[in-house]
Design an enzyme around this catalytic site. Structure first.
Site, PDB file in Angstrom:
ATOM      1  N   ASP A 170      23.538  32.065  -1.816  1.00 13.42           N
ATOM      2  CA  ASP A 170      22.386  32.798  -2.366  1.00 13.42           C
ATOM      3  C   ASP A 170      22.587  34.305  -2.300  1.00 13.42           C
ATOM      4  O   ASP A 170      21.630  35.065  -2.052  1.00 13.42           O
ATOM      5  CB  ASP A 170      21.090  32.378  -1.635  1.00 13.42           C
ATOM      6  CG  ASP A 170      20.843  30.881  -1.715  1.00 13.42           C
ATOM      7  OD1 ASP A 170      21.151  30.283  -2.765  1.00 13.42           O
ATOM      8  OD2 ASP A 170      20.342  30.306  -0.740  1.00 13.42           O
ATOM      9  N   ARG A 183      24.339  21.399  -3.461  1.00 17.51           N
ATOM     10  CA  ARG A 183      25.704  21.500  -2.922  1.00 17.51           C
ATOM     11  C   ARG A 183      26.190  22.931  -3.067  1.00 17.51           C
ATOM     12  O   ARG A 183      25.925  23.574  -4.096  1.00 17.51           O
ATOM     13  CB  ARG A 183      26.658  20.608  -3.713  1.00 17.51           C
ATOM     14  CG  ARG A 183      26.278  19.156  -3.669  1.00 17.51           C
ATOM     15  CD  ARG A 183      27.035  18.423  -2.605  1.00 17.51           C
ATOM     16  NE  ARG A 183      26.370  17.156  -2.311  1.00 17.51           N
ATOM     17  CZ  ARG A 183      26.698  16.370  -1.302  1.00 17.51           C
ATOM     18  NH1 ARG A 183      27.678  16.698  -0.491  1.00 17.51           N
ATOM     19  NH2 ARG A 183      26.061  15.255  -1.091  1.00 17.51           N
ATOM     20  N   ILE A 184      26.919  23.404  -2.086  1.00 14.41           N
ATOM     21  CA  ILE A 184      27.490  24.748  -2.160  1.00 14.41           C
ATOM     22  C   ILE A 184      28.730  24.690  -3.059  1.00 14.41           C
ATOM     23  O   ILE A 184      29.616  23.864  -2.839  1.00 14.41           O
ATOM     24  CB  ILE A 184      27.861  25.242  -0.746  1.00 14.41           C
ATOM     25  CG1 ILE A 184      26.600  25.331   0.115  1.00 14.41           C
ATOM     26  CG2 ILE A 184      28.574  26.587  -0.807  1.00 14.41           C
ATOM     27  CD1 ILE A 184      26.883  25.315   1.605  1.00 14.41           C
ATOM     28  N   LEU A 185      28.754  25.546  -4.062  1.00 18.16           N
ATOM     29  CA  LEU A 185      29.912  25.615  -4.958  1.00 18.16           C
ATOM     30  C   LEU A 185      30.781  26.781  -4.544  1.00 18.16           C
ATOM     31  O   LEU A 185      30.295  27.893  -4.367  1.00 18.16           O
ATOM     32  CB  LEU A 185      29.460  25.796  -6.408  1.00 18.16           C
ATOM     33  CG  LEU A 185      28.717  24.623  -7.034  1.00 18.16           C
ATOM     34  CD1 LEU A 185      28.275  24.989  -8.434  1.00 18.16           C
ATOM     35  CD2 LEU A 185      29.571  23.358  -7.053  1.00 18.16           C
ATOM     36  N   GLY A 239      29.260  33.434  -1.774  1.00 18.97           N
ATOM     37  CA  GLY A 239      28.331  33.334  -0.647  1.00 18.97           C
ATOM     38  C   GLY A 239      27.204  32.354  -0.935  1.00 18.97           C
ATOM     39  O   GLY A 239      27.139  31.737  -1.996  1.00 18.97           O
ATOM     40  N   HIS A 252      16.492  30.287  -6.976  1.00 18.64           N
ATOM     41  CA  HIS A 252      16.241  30.107  -5.550  1.00 18.64           C
ATOM     42  C   HIS A 252      14.757  30.369  -5.276  1.00 18.64           C
ATOM     43  O   HIS A 252      14.207  31.354  -5.785  1.00 18.64           O
ATOM     44  CB  HIS A 252      17.114  31.076  -4.738  1.00 18.64           C
ATOM     45  CG  HIS A 252      16.935  30.896  -3.270  1.00 18.64           C
ATOM     46  ND1 HIS A 252      17.535  29.863  -2.569  1.00 18.64           N
ATOM     47  CD2 HIS A 252      16.190  31.579  -2.372  1.00 18.64           C
ATOM     48  CE1 HIS A 252      17.165  29.928  -1.301  1.00 18.64           C
ATOM     49  NE2 HIS A 252      16.352  30.964  -1.152  1.00 18.64           N
ATOM     50  N   ASP A 265      27.967  33.569  -6.554  1.00 19.53           N
ATOM     51  CA  ASP A 265      29.276  34.024  -6.079  1.00 19.53           C
ATOM     52  C   ASP A 265      29.697  33.149  -4.896  1.00 19.53           C
ATOM     53  O   ASP A 265      29.100  32.094  -4.657  1.00 19.53           O
ATOM     54  CB  ASP A 265      29.259  35.529  -5.764  1.00 19.53           C
ATOM     55  CG  ASP A 265      28.358  35.856  -4.575  1.00 19.53           C
ATOM     56  OD1 ASP A 265      27.869  34.918  -3.895  1.00 19.53           O
ATOM     57  OD2 ASP A 265      28.148  37.058  -4.318  1.00 19.53           O
ATOM     58  N   ASN A 273      21.819  30.466 -10.753  1.00 21.19           N
ATOM     59  CA  ASN A 273      21.059  29.613  -9.849  1.00 21.19           C
ATOM     60  C   ASN A 273      19.632  30.131  -9.762  1.00 21.19           C
ATOM     61  O   ASN A 273      19.388  31.326  -9.963  1.00 21.19           O
ATOM     62  CB  ASN A 273      21.696  29.659  -8.452  1.00 21.19           C
ATOM     63  CG  ASN A 273      20.972  28.777  -7.446  1.00 21.19           C
ATOM     64  OD1 ASN A 273      20.611  27.629  -7.759  1.00 21.19           O
ATOM     65  ND2 ASN A 273      20.737  29.283  -6.245  1.00 21.19           N
TER      66      ASN A 273
HETATM   67  C1  GAR Z   1      13.661  24.452  -7.005  1.00 25.18           C
HETATM   68  O1  GAR Z   1      12.487  24.882  -6.377  1.00 25.18           O
HETATM   69  C2  GAR Z   1      14.807  25.395  -6.704  1.00 25.18           C
HETATM   70  O2  GAR Z   1      14.385  26.705  -6.525  1.00 25.18           O
HETATM   71  C3  GAR Z   1      15.343  24.812  -5.435  1.00 25.18           C
HETATM   72  O3  GAR Z   1      15.266  23.424  -5.618  1.00 25.18           O
HETATM   73  C4  GAR Z   1      14.130  23.133  -6.411  1.00 25.18           C
HETATM   74  C5  GAR Z   1      14.507  22.121  -7.475  1.00 25.18           C
HETATM   75  O4  GAR Z   1      13.391  21.626  -8.138  1.00 25.18           O
HETATM   76  N1  GAR Z   1      16.676  25.243  -5.209  1.00 25.18           N
HETATM   77  C6  GAR Z   1      17.149  25.591  -4.016  1.00 25.18           C
HETATM   78  O5  GAR Z   1      16.490  25.550  -3.006  1.00 25.18           O
HETATM   79  C7  GAR Z   1      18.601  26.037  -4.023  1.00 25.18           C
HETATM   80  N2  GAR Z   1      18.907  26.721  -2.808  1.00 25.18           N
HETATM   81  P1  GAR Z   1      13.546  20.837  -9.503  1.00 25.18           P
HETATM   82  O6  GAR Z   1      14.540  19.712  -9.262  1.00 25.18           O
HETATM   83  O7  GAR Z   1      12.173  20.316  -9.766  1.00 25.18           O
HETATM   84  O8  GAR Z   1      14.015  21.798 -10.550  1.00 25.18           O
END
Ligand code: GAR
Length: 203
Positions: A146, A92-94, A144, A110, A142, A108
């Protein structure tokens, strides 16, 4: 340092951080795990470890929390006296009030080398684009998507014959090393934010 971990998925990053804490590598405590998905693996992993885990319904929107849901999430984090909010696959976008209350205290992970490939399925975006190196990024959150100051990155090669699944697994394996190391450095007070740049992460 008291961590509140938010996730929507299987929870492998949370498990890596929790295991790092148990092993004495991360001087912190997870005091709350919260998810917007009722049957998310991250909630089950937290409960197995005896860590308070709550499903907080996201409300009426698809990609963000509605106001009521955001108020409930802030209340849960504040009641648990969370110092650092750790997004671990939280989809979710915060924006808005939560970021104001926890300004400079939301991180976060990414699955790409930002600023390349923000948004969804970043490992697939990287594969489709044809880059030879991708990776993962830990950054401050922040307003935005990512876009916040980068704290640390790990590079991961894209190999001939990679599929989205094989590349995703390699990126996630790097995430499981990087995220606990960043949280540990943060807990030791080593990371400093200077405008867009952060310094102090040596790992
Ligand atoms: C991770 O790969 C993380 O980088 C990604 O979700 C996955 C969660 O895996 N996050 C995003 O894409 C956020 N934009 P997990 O539940 O096994 O930690």
């Amino acid at each position: 340092m008291r961590l509140g971990v938010l996730g929507s998925g299987k929870g492998s990053n949370f498990v890596a951080i929790a295991d790092g804490i148990v092993a004495g590598r991360v001087p912190a405590e997870v005091v709350l795990v919260a998810s917007d998905v009722p049957d998310a693996g991250i909630l089950a992993h937290a409960r197995e470890r005896g860590i308070p885990a709550v499903y907080l319904p996201p409300g009426k929107f698809r990609t963000k929390l509605d106001e009521e849901a955001e108020v409930a999430l802030i209340a849960a984090l504040e009641t648990a006296r969370v110092d650092l909010v750790v997004l671990a696959g939280y989809m979710r976008i915060l924006k808005g009030e939560l970021l104001r209350r926890f300004e400079g205290r939301v991180v976060n992970i990414h699955p790409s080398l930002l600023p390349s490939f923000p948004g969804l399925a970043a490992w697939k975006q990287a594969l489709d684009y044809g880059v030879k190196i991708t990776g993962c990024t830990v950054h401050l959150v922040d307003q935005g998507i990512d876009t916040g100051p980068i704290i640390a990155q790990r590079a991961v090669p894209v190999l001939d014959g990679d599929t989205p699944a094989t590349l995703h697994e390699r990126v996630q394996s790097a995430e499981r090393e990087l995220y606990p190391a960043v949280v540990a450095a943060w807990a030791r007070g080593e990371i400093r934010v200077r405008g867009r740049a952060t310094v102090g992460f040596a790992g």
